[in-house]
Design a protein around this motif. Structure first.
Motif, PDB file in Angstrom:
ATOM      1  N   GLN A  31       0.811  -1.212   0.000  1.00 14.54           N
ATOM      2  CA  GLN A  31       0.000   0.000   0.000  1.00 14.54           C
ATOM      3  C   GLN A  31       0.849   1.269   0.000  1.00 14.54           C
ATOM      4  O   GLN A  31       0.477   2.283  -0.577  1.00 14.54           O
ATOM      5  N   LEU A  32       2.015   1.197   0.636  1.00 14.64           N
ATOM      6  CA  LEU A  32       2.878   2.381   0.685  1.00 14.64           C
ATOM      7  C   LEU A  32       3.666   2.543  -0.608  1.00 14.64           C
ATOM      8  O   LEU A  32       3.859   3.662  -1.092  1.00 14.64           O
ATOM      9  N   VAL A  33       4.130   1.436  -1.164  1.00 12.27           N
ATOM     10  CA  VAL A  33       4.832   1.513  -2.450  1.00 12.27           C
ATOM     11  C   VAL A  33       3.897   2.122  -3.489  1.00 12.27           C
ATOM     12  O   VAL A  33       4.273   3.019  -4.238  1.00 12.27           O
ATOM     13  N   ASP A  34       2.649   1.659  -3.474  1.00 15.33           N
ATOM     14  CA  ASP A  34       1.675   2.176  -4.438  1.00 15.33           C
ATOM     15  C   ASP A  34       1.347   3.640  -4.177  1.00 15.33           C
ATOM     16  O   ASP A  34       1.271   4.446  -5.094  1.00 15.33           O
ATOM     17  N   LYS A  35       1.190   3.966  -2.901  1.00 19.46           N
ATOM     18  CA  LYS A  35       0.798   5.324  -2.541  1.00 19.46           C
ATOM     19  C   LYS A  35       1.729   6.363  -3.147  1.00 19.46           C
ATOM     20  O   LYS A  35       1.296   7.412  -3.607  1.00 19.46           O
ATOM     21  N   TYR A  36       3.019   6.094  -3.110  1.00 22.53           N
ATOM     22  CA  TYR A  36       3.979   7.087  -3.588  1.00 22.53           C
ATOM     23  C   TYR A  36       4.543   6.759  -4.972  1.00 22.53           C
ATOM     24  O   TYR A  36       5.408   7.475  -5.465  1.00 22.53           O
ATOM     25  N   GLY A  37       4.085   5.659  -5.555  1.00 22.06           N
ATOM     26  CA  GLY A  37       4.636   5.251  -6.847  1.00 22.06           C
ATOM     27  C   GLY A  37       6.125   4.969  -6.775  1.00 22.06           C
ATOM     28  O   GLY A  37       6.869   5.261  -7.710  1.00 22.06           O
ATOM     29  N   PHE A  38       6.568   4.426  -5.647  1.00 18.65           N
ATOM     30  CA  PHE A  38       7.991   4.118  -5.497  1.00 18.65           C
ATOM     31  C   PHE A  38       8.416   3.005  -6.449  1.00 18.65           C
ATOM     32  O   PHE A  38       7.625   2.131  -6.788  1.00 18.65           O
ATOM     33  N   MET A  39       9.683   3.030  -6.851  1.00 17.85           N
ATOM     34  CA  MET A  39      10.198   1.888  -7.603  1.00 17.85           C
ATOM     35  C   MET A  39      10.392   0.720  -6.631  1.00 17.85           C
ATOM     36  O   MET A  39      10.597   0.931  -5.438  1.00 17.85           O
ATOM     37  N   PRO A  40      10.301  -0.519  -7.145  1.00 17.17           N
ATOM     38  CA  PRO A  40      10.494  -1.657  -6.249  1.00 17.17           C
ATOM     39  C   PRO A  40      11.884  -1.607  -5.609  1.00 17.17           C
ATOM     40  O   PRO A  40      12.807  -1.014  -6.157  1.00 17.17           O
ATOM     41  N   ARG A  41      12.007  -2.216  -4.456  1.00 19.78           N
ATOM     42  CA  ARG A  41      13.245  -2.126  -3.701  1.00 19.78           C
ATOM     43  C   ARG A  41      14.445  -2.637  -4.502  1.00 19.78           C
ATOM     44  O   ARG A  41      15.526  -2.040  -4.477  1.00 19.78           O
ATOM     45  N   LYS A  42      14.231  -3.736  -5.203  1.00 17.21           N
ATOM     46  CA  LYS A  42      15.300  -4.334  -5.986  1.00 17.21           C
ATOM     47  C   LYS A  42      15.882  -3.304  -6.939  1.00 17.21           C
ATOM     48  O   LYS A  42      17.087  -3.103  -7.030  1.00 17.21           O
ATOM     49  N   GLN A  43      14.977  -2.652  -7.640  1.00 20.51           N
ATOM     50  CA  GLN A  43      15.389  -1.650  -8.618  1.00 20.51           C
ATOM     51  C   GLN A  43      16.061  -0.461  -7.926  1.00 20.51           C
ATOM     52  O   GLN A  43      17.074   0.048  -8.392  1.00 20.51           O
ATOM     53  N   ALA A  44      15.516  -0.059  -6.793  1.00 17.73           N
ATOM     54  CA  ALA A  44      16.075   1.093  -6.087  1.00 17.73           C
ATOM     55  C   ALA A  44      17.504   0.813  -5.642  1.00 17.73           C
ATOM     56  O   ALA A  44      18.388   1.661  -5.762  1.00 17.73           O
ATOM     57  N   VAL A  45      17.734  -0.386  -5.130  1.00 15.13           N
ATOM     58  CA  VAL A  45      19.076  -0.731  -4.669  1.00 15.13           C
ATOM     59  C   VAL A  45      20.043  -0.724  -5.850  1.00 15.13           C
ATOM     60  O   VAL A  45      21.170  -0.229  -5.756  1.00 15.13           O
ATOM     61  N   TYR A  46      19.585  -1.240  -6.981  1.00 15.45           N
ATOM     62  CA  TYR A  46      20.457  -1.226  -8.147  1.00 15.45           C
ATOM     63  C   TYR A  46      20.711   0.205  -8.612  1.00 15.45           C
ATOM     64  O   TYR A  46      21.842   0.625  -8.843  1.00 15.45           O
ATOM     65  N   ARG A  47      19.639   0.963  -8.700  1.00 12.52           N
ATOM     66  CA  ARG A  47      19.742   2.300  -9.280  1.00 12.52           C
ATOM     67  C   ARG A  47      20.485   3.302  -8.403  1.00 12.52           C
ATOM     68  O   ARG A  47      21.051   4.262  -8.901  1.00 12.52           O
ATOM     69  N   ILE A  48      20.462   3.088  -7.137  1.00 12.23           N
ATOM     70  CA  ILE A  48      21.176   4.068  -6.310  1.00 12.23           C
ATOM     71  C   ILE A  48      22.683   3.906  -6.503  1.00 12.23           C
ATOM     72  O   ILE A  48      23.436   4.868  -6.419  1.00 12.23           O
ATOM     73  N   HIS A  49      23.095   2.689  -6.828  1.00  5.72           N
ATOM     74  CA  HIS A  49      24.515   2.496  -7.121  1.00  5.72           C
ATOM     75  C   HIS A  49      24.839   2.914  -8.551  1.00  5.72           C
ATOM     76  O   HIS A  49      25.900   3.456  -8.819  1.00  5.72           O
ATOM     77  N   HIS A  50      23.897   2.637  -9.454  1.00  8.34           N
ATOM     78  CA  HIS A  50      24.171   2.913 -10.867  1.00  8.34           C
ATOM     79  C   HIS A  50      23.001   3.590 -11.549  1.00  8.34           C
ATOM     80  O   HIS A  50      22.303   2.989 -12.350  1.00  8.34           O
ATOM     81  N   PRO A  51      22.804   4.865 -11.246  1.00 10.13           N
ATOM     82  CA  PRO A  51      21.691   5.562 -11.907  1.00 10.13           C
ATOM     83  C   PRO A  51      22.057   5.932 -13.339  1.00 10.13           C
ATOM     84  O   PRO A  51      23.232   6.152 -13.632  1.00 10.13           O
ATOM     85  N   ASP A  52      21.048   5.979 -14.199  1.00 11.66           N
ATOM     86  CA  ASP A  52      21.294   6.447 -15.559  1.00 11.66           C
ATOM     87  C   ASP A  52      21.515   7.943 -15.574  1.00 11.66           C
ATOM     88  O   ASP A  52      22.282   8.471 -16.356  1.00 11.66           O
ATOM     89  N   ASP A  53      20.790   8.618 -14.710  1.00  8.78           N
ATOM     90  CA  ASP A  53      21.006  10.057 -14.610  1.00  8.78           C
ATOM     91  C   ASP A  53      20.740  10.484 -13.165  1.00  8.78           C
ATOM     92  O   ASP A  53      20.303   9.685 -12.343  1.00  8.78           O
ATOM     93  N   VAL A  54      21.013  11.739 -12.902  1.00 10.07           N
ATOM     94  CA  VAL A  54      20.918  12.225 -11.538  1.00 10.07           C
ATOM     95  C   VAL A  54      19.503  12.058 -10.981  1.00 10.07           C
ATOM     96  O   VAL A  54      19.292  11.674  -9.841  1.00 10.07           O
TER      97      VAL A  54
END
Ligand code: ADP
Ligand code: MG
Length: 684
Positions: A181-204
């Motif tokens: 419900q919270l992931v949906d509420k804020y439209g957050f990316m899934p945790r897996k993706q977030a962990v990957y992206r924080i190390h290797h974002p395509d852009d800022v």
């Protein structure tokens, strides 16, 4: 589940030797999960750019073709300077390499290269810091590269490689940690993706999104602990269950000279609810200057007295104590309730009288300064303690007063949300109520910053306003550590103003006056028998004279932003347009910036935040000194809004009966179990 990764040793990651594992442990990384959650604190930009867009002296990554054989000059055995021409379409540039002669053989004309270095646009020359051959193993270029905080023998490159390796091997096992419900509420990316992206974002932007999600998660878990703990506390019956009739309070509210705002109604309902419950209320009421906190306190005190208990209202200054006493008297006397006053300037005899009356229960509500917390002050039945302008008090004073009663309910009020609120919301087994709106009909205060040379015009402005029936404050320059000079200044400014306004009465207020003298001046000002009040900062907090519409502050650069906001908050309390004039000759950029903040915003929260920004983090908000919790990723200051989101969500969640039973919430309950919250132990 991510718990697997929590028990998986870092040595499972390819390339982590026993020795390296030891070093990682020094950084607190003792599992694969911890390694994956070792987030970068910034990125280095290796995205390829066109030299035409690069400013002189900037660091840049470019793509180019080697044009000439490198030429090397050696200085001693290991020092060298190597140059070669590179064609970076459309420019032919010179490249300079220091101490990299060992690369010479790989630098063949025609080779394609990615070079990172500092650009000298005048000489068309790049001083190479890093070089990469396309197709090489570690392809940084074209990306944002994470920068990790490392110590000891660990190298940045190794850390990057190792975390990258961990992501490749185990990234797929990262499990979601937030309820759907919270992931949906804020439209957050899934945790897996977030962990990957924080190390290797395509852009800022992507890096920011990933970070935001992970910051939220960290703060959510933190808040979940606090609120679950609080929910369990609430089931305890260690406080006073005040028994009063809601209808009586409603009648009290109806008799007020104004209609409550929706915010005030909501907050009063929250407090009344707490008062009735048998657990011990500990609630913070925050609301910007002028939001109308006093009347909320009055309603709570009224209910307390109706329930047969005594109330105490503690304030930081005598002037404020007098003012509150008087307004409570006006509100409570029709109901036959008695109000007492206890300040440091009572005579011994007056003091003894008040103390005796309190002890015998002849006083229903006592208003006072820190004089309230002396040892010999005892109550018959203390049911509620309200502390106004809480940021002015140390926490200890509050708890001393609290111990005088039978574990009374406690309401603390403050207009300065940062950093105190942060500290207590963070720590607190504390509920928070917020007044989010000002009473209707208020006009935003207009604020101007002018130089000392404009004094004549300022005086003209005051004259105009006062001629239409309004009143003005003039705050004197503040001279640190010298009350004597402060007083002298106030006397001088008073003389000056009296001279400028022969047609008005000009009053004077400063710290060296006796309580009676101060009280008399305030009374005259309140009754508009004095039109212009020259004062030191003794009126900074709480003073309420709605007819005053002009606030002039001398030497405004000497005050902190939050202090200026408090002072400015003395006007804009009625329906008339109010003005704040800051007399300031900014001596530097910071001072100028501070005046700009004041003229641009009336929002106390924003001002507190800017104040801290401008003072710098090291000043008084160093996490270490303040004993605030430290977060891996979140920053209490800049992530305050996310903290509030997380706080509200956590509160809402634990309030649902479902939370304690449903299968979906089991992981969260297991977390609480691991943290020993469910045993009802105290938070540390
Ligand atoms: P603060 O939150 O700064 O302590 P106060 O309680 O002193 O604010 O209230 C500021 C002024 O607004 C007071 O003069 C008070 O009487 C008035 N006030 C409070 N609530 C309302 C309301 N709902 N409508 C109109 N005026 C109000
Ligand atoms: Mg107040």
């Amino acid at each position: 589940m991510s718990t697997d990764l929590h028990t998986l040793p870092v040595r499972s990651v390819k390339g982590v030797s026993l020795a390296k594992a030891k070093e990682l442990e020094e950084l607190g990384i003792d599992s694969v999960a911890r390694l994956l959650e070792y987030f970068p604190f910034r990125y280095e930009d290796y995205r390829i750019r066109d030299l035409a867009d690069v400013k002189d002296g900037e660091k840049v990554t470019i793509e180019g073709k080697l044009y000439s054989e490198p030429s090397v000059q050696m200085y001693g055995r290991s020092k060298s300077r190597m140059t070669c021409k590179v064609f970076a379409d459309p420019l032919m540039i010179q490249t300079v390499w220091f101490n990299r002669h060992f690369l010479k053989d790989r630098l063949r004309p025609g080779a394609q290269l990615l070079l990172t270095g500092k650009w000298d646009s005048r000489r068309l020359q790049l001083t190479v810091a890093e070089c990469e051959f396309p197709g090489g193993s570690s392809s940084r270029s074209g990306t944002l590269q994470p920068v990790y905080s490392i110590t000891g023998a660990l190298a940045q490159r190794w850390m990057r490689k190792t975390i990258q390796q961990a992501l490749v091997q185990f990234g797929a096992l990262v499990a979601e940690a937030l309820p759907k419900q919270l992931v949906d509420k804020y439209g957050f990316m899934p945790r897996k993706q977030a962990v990957y992206r924080i190390h290797h974002p395509d852009d800022v932007e992507e890096g920011k999104q990933a970070r935001k999600r992970l910051v939220y998660e960290e703060l959510f878990y933190f808040q979940l602990k606090l609120h679950a703990f609080r929910a369990i506390q609430r089931q305890k019956e260690d406080g006073v269950a005040h028994e009063f009739n809601n209808e009586d309070v409603r009648q009290f509210v109806r008799a007020l000279p104004f209609k409550l705002t929706d915010s005030q109604k909501k907050v009063i309902a929250e407090i009344l609810h707490d008062l009735k419950e048998p657990y011990c209320m500990n609630r913070l009421l925050q609301g910007d200057v002028g939001a109308g906190k006093t009347v909320v306190a009055a309603a709570a005190l009224f209910a307390t007295v109706k329930a047969g208990c005594q109330g105490a209202l503690m304030v930081p200054t005598e002037i404020l104590a007098e003012q509150h006493k008087r307004s409570l008297e006006k509100l409570f006397e029709p109901y036959g309730m008695t109000i007492g006053l206890l300040t440091g300037s009572l005579t011994d005899r007056q003091r003894r009288d008040v103390i005796a009356s309190l002890h015998m229960g002849l006083i229903d509500v006592v208003v006072g300064t820190h004089a309230l917390i002396q040892d010999d002050v005892l109550f018959r039945k203390l049911g509620l303690v309200v502390t106004d302008e809480q940021h002015r008090f140390g926490v200890n004073q509050r708890s001393i007063l609290r111990r005088k009663g039978m574990n009374p309910d406690v309401l603390t009020m403050t207009a300065t949300p940062i950093p105190r609120t942060l500290a207590i919301t963070a720590f607190g087994d504390l509920d928070v109520s917020t007044l989010r709106e000002l009473p209707k009909g208020r006009k935003p205060i207009k604020t101007y910053a002018v130089g000392h040379d404009k004094l004549e015009r300022v005086i003209g402005f005051i004259r105009n306003e006062v001629s239409t029936g309004r009143q003005a404050y003039v705050i004197c320059p503040l001279i640190e550590e010298s009350e004597k000079l402060d007083v002298q200044n106030a006397i001088d400014v008073h003389a000056q103003m009296s001279h400028a306004f022969p047609e008005f009465r000009v009053g004077l207020l400063h710290g060296r006056m006796t309580a009676q003298e101060k009280d008399e001046v305030m009374r005259l000002f309140k009754e508009n028998q004095v039109q212009v009040l020259v004062s030191t900062t003794v009126i900074e907090v709480g003073v309420d004279v709605p007819n005053a519409t002009v606030m002039v502050i001398y030497d405004a650069v000497r005050f902190g932003l939050s202090q200026l906001h408090q002072l400015r908050g003395r006007v804009g309390r009625g329906e008339h347009q109010s003005h704040c004039i800051l007399i300031a000759d900014p001596k530097n950029e910071t001072a100028k910036e501070r005046m700009r903040v004041m003229t641009e915003t009336n929002d106390g929260f924003e001002i507190a935040r800017r104040d801290l920004e401008l003072r710098g983090p090291g000043d008084f908000f160093g996490t270490k000194q303040s004993g605030l919790p430290e977060f891996k990723l979140a920053d209490m200051m800049s992530d305050f809004e996310i903290m509030e989101m997380a706080r509200d969500d956590a509160a809402e969640l634990v309030a649902q009966p479902d939370f304690w039973t449903s299968a979906e919430m089991l992981p969260l309950r297991e977390f609480l179990q691991r943290e020993h919250i469910l045993d009802g132990e105290r938070l540390d």
